[in-house]
Design a protein around this motif. Structure first.
Motif, short mmCIF file in Angstrom:
data_model
loop_
_atom_site.label_atom_id
_atom_site.label_comp_id
_atom_site.label_asym_id
_atom_site.label_seq_id
_atom_site.Cartn_x
_atom_site.Cartn_y
_atom_site.Cartn_z
N UNK A 1 -5.96 -6.85 4.09
CA UNK A 1 -6.34 -7.46 2.83
C UNK A 1 -7.32 -6.61 2.04
N UNK A 2 -8.23 -5.95 2.73
CA UNK A 2 -9.17 -5.05 2.06
C UNK A 2 -8.50 -3.71 1.73
N UNK A 3 -7.69 -3.21 2.65
CA UNK A 3 -7.02 -1.93 2.43
C UNK A 3 -6.18 -1.94 1.17
N UNK A 4 -5.35 -2.96 1.01
CA UNK A 4 -4.43 -2.97 -0.13
C UNK A 4 -5.19 -2.97 -1.45
N UNK A 5 -6.36 -3.59 -1.48
CA UNK A 5 -7.17 -3.56 -2.69
C UNK A 5 -7.79 -2.19 -2.92
N UNK A 6 -8.22 -1.53 -1.86
CA UNK A 6 -8.75 -0.17 -1.99
C UNK A 6 -7.67 0.79 -2.48
N UNK A 7 -6.48 0.66 -1.92
CA UNK A 7 -5.38 1.53 -2.33
C UNK A 7 -5.06 1.33 -3.81
N UNK A 8 -4.96 0.06 -4.21
CA UNK A 8 -4.60 -0.21 -5.61
C UNK A 8 -5.68 0.29 -6.57
N UNK A 9 -6.93 0.17 -6.17
CA UNK A 9 -8.02 0.62 -7.04
C UNK A 9 -7.89 2.11 -7.33
N UNK A 10 -7.73 2.90 -6.28
CA UNK A 10 -7.65 4.35 -6.47
C UNK A 10 -6.35 4.75 -7.14
N UNK A 11 -5.25 4.11 -6.76
CA UNK A 11 -3.96 4.48 -7.35
C UNK A 11 -3.93 4.18 -8.85
N UNK B 1 0.83 -1.20 0.00
CA UNK B 1 0.00 0.00 0.00
C UNK B 1 0.86 1.26 0.00
N UNK B 2 1.90 1.25 0.85
CA UNK B 2 2.78 2.42 0.90
C UNK B 2 3.50 2.63 -0.43
N UNK B 3 3.97 1.55 -1.04
CA UNK B 3 4.67 1.67 -2.32
C UNK B 3 3.74 2.22 -3.40
N UNK B 4 2.50 1.76 -3.41
CA UNK B 4 1.54 2.25 -4.41
C UNK B 4 1.25 3.73 -4.21
N UNK B 5 1.11 4.16 -2.96
CA UNK B 5 0.89 5.57 -2.69
C UNK B 5 2.08 6.42 -3.13
N UNK B 6 3.29 5.94 -2.85
CA UNK B 6 4.47 6.69 -3.24
C UNK B 6 4.55 6.85 -4.76
N UNK B 7 4.30 5.74 -5.48
CA UNK B 7 4.31 5.80 -6.94
C UNK B 7 3.26 6.79 -7.46
N UNK B 8 2.10 6.74 -6.87
CA UNK B 8 0.99 7.57 -7.35
C UNK B 8 1.19 9.04 -7.03
N UNK B 9 1.74 9.31 -5.86
CA UNK B 9 2.04 10.70 -5.52
C UNK B 9 3.04 11.31 -6.50
N UNK B 10 4.06 10.55 -6.85
CA UNK B 10 5.01 11.04 -7.85
C UNK B 10 4.30 11.31 -9.18
N UNK B 11 3.40 10.41 -9.54
CA UNK B 11 2.72 10.53 -10.83
C UNK B 11 1.79 11.74 -10.87
N UNK B 12 0.95 11.91 -9.86
CA UNK B 12 -0.05 12.99 -9.91
C UNK B 12 0.58 14.36 -9.76
N UNK B 13 1.78 14.44 -9.22
CA UNK B 13 2.45 15.73 -9.12
C UNK B 13 3.04 16.20 -10.45
N UNK B 14 3.25 15.26 -11.37
CA UNK B 14 3.84 15.62 -12.66
C UNK B 14 2.86 15.52 -13.82
N UNK B 15 1.84 14.69 -13.70
CA UNK B 15 0.87 14.50 -14.78
C UNK B 15 -0.10 15.68 -14.81
N UNK B 16 -0.24 16.27 -15.96
CA UNK B 16 -1.12 17.43 -16.08
C UNK B 16 -2.41 17.06 -16.82
#
Length: 394
Positions: free
Chosen positions: A341-351, A271-286
């Motif tokens: 188990x539920x959290x990691x799926x929620x995180x991946x869905x949104x990320x 979950x943490x790795x997915x958030x880190x990847x996504x934060x990097x992405x949304x800060x640069x994607x316009x």
């Protein structure tokens, strides 16, 4: 509205306070270096091959990752549950969960049956090779018609002099194709209490009557080999019984607690790795002239996912600390497994959603991670089973 200048979410730092000691921090740093140098540059190829190379597993053994909680007399480090959580969380952060589960099944789901229930002779024969990575282990409990309901397994072991003869099949066995040593659950009696009918056995690869029927083609965890196993009049010596005859159910239930905590820690890392990847992405994607991070809805959803991930992390840590102290944590471990188990799926869905079309493409880490996460609400005890375990203890 644009994001306030002081609103940001950064990757959470390594824990340096609380229950963790210097040896835990050293282990965390060592695992991180290994992942950067030995796993991430090569793991895409392993996804295609459907397995982690044996030389990589041996390197993990050489570095001590496979003997974290085993005695120094066998080559282990004699550490605690917190160290196991560190290993699982960092492997989860690798973004290659097939690699992570290959190692964690060996360390914390299969070989523990030998350490917990093995005779002195069995431990002396097998634990040094298990810890060094020369022997890879798998555990065979699940069957085509029996998963979390262990009492319903149909594989049998009939006594014949100084041997037992095994007949039956096992399904969804991680490390099942390439393992050297298997801990197999089988029914050895017809006691009116089904929990008294299960016994654990050690079965070596190559034993006549034991075969790997097929490697299974999975939705995720692609670099983890998974198999269907078959036992047809497979004769094993009575000396291969793990623990006491008829006590296998209790051994399985005991180790489920360790397994579920490990899966929870792994899910927190993912979950943490997915958030880190996504934060990097949304800060640069316009989009529409602004970075996605400037969209209030996106940054607030990521903020809530970060809060939930931190809450889950703290539950995992607290549960591991209590387990290391010898407390009964069945309720808390069940909470960890259900929640994470539920959290990691929620995180991946949104990320994945916030990566847009790119997130749906093979070759993107978030696409692979979303596939890998799905099984973590199923394997090791489905969420619904975990919630019933919690309900019994409320």
């Amino acid at each position: 509205m644009p994001a306030p200048a002081d609103l940001t979410i950064n990757p959470l730092p390594s824990p340096r306070t609380g229950p963790f000691r210097e040896e835990h921090d050293m282990l965390r740093d060592q695992v991180r270096r290994f992942l950067e140098e030995e796993i991430k540059p090569h793991a895409d190829a392993w996804e295609e091959d459907g397995m982690v190379p044996r030389d990589v597993l041996r390197k993990m053994g050489e570095l001590g990752f496979f003997g974290i909680r085993y005695p120094q007399a066998f080559g282990g480090s004699d550490l605690d549950t917190l160290a196991t959580v560190v290993l699982a969380e960092e492997l989860g952060k690798s973004t290659y969960s097939g690699v992570a589960i290959t190692a964690l099944v060996h360390t914390d789901m299969a070989s523990v049956h030998i350490f917990n229930g093995g005779s002195p002779a069995q431990k002396a024969a097998y634990l040094p090779g298990i810890i060094s990575g020369e022997l890879i282990t798998a555990v065979g409990v699940t069957e085509p018609e029996a998963g979390s309901d262990v009492k319903s397994i149909r594989t049998t072991a009939q006594r014949d002099g100084n041997d037992f003869i095994l007949n039956g099949s096992k399904m969804f066995i991680t490390n099942g194709v390439h393992a050297d040593l298997y801990c197999i659950a089988a029914k050895t009696g017809e006691d009116e209490r089904p929990s008294r009918n299960v016994t654990m056995f050690l079965v070596e690869k190559g034993t006549p009557g034991f075969s790997v029927v097929r490697a299974l083609d999975k939705h995720g965890w692609r670099s983890s080999d998974t198999a269907e196993l078959l036992f047809e009049d497979c004769r094993v010596p009575a000396d291969n019984v793990l623990g006491e005859e008829g006590h296998g159910f209790y051994a399985i239930m005991k180790n489920f607690q360790n397994e579920r905590l490990v899966i929870g820690a792994m899910a927190v890392g993912e979950s943490q790795a997915a958030l880190d990847l996504t934060l990097d992405y949304v800060r640069t994607r316009k989009a529409f002239g602004r970075a996605l991070w400037d969209k209030q809805a996106i940054r607030q959803r990521l903020s809530m996912l970060a809060a939930r991930t931190e809450a889950a992390r703290q539950l995992v840590y607290a549960t591991a600390e209590r387990d290391a102290a010898g407390e009964d944590v069945i309720r808390e471990v069940s909470m960890v497994k259900a929640l994470c188990g539920e959290l990691v799926n929620d995180v991946m869905y949104d990320c994945l959603q916030f990566h847009g079309g790119a997130g749906y493409m093979r070759g993107m880490a978030i696409e692979r991670m979303a596939r890998d996460a799905r099984v973590q609400a199923i394997g090791g005890g489905a969420t619904e089973v975990m919630l019933e375990e919690i309900a019994k203890r409320l």
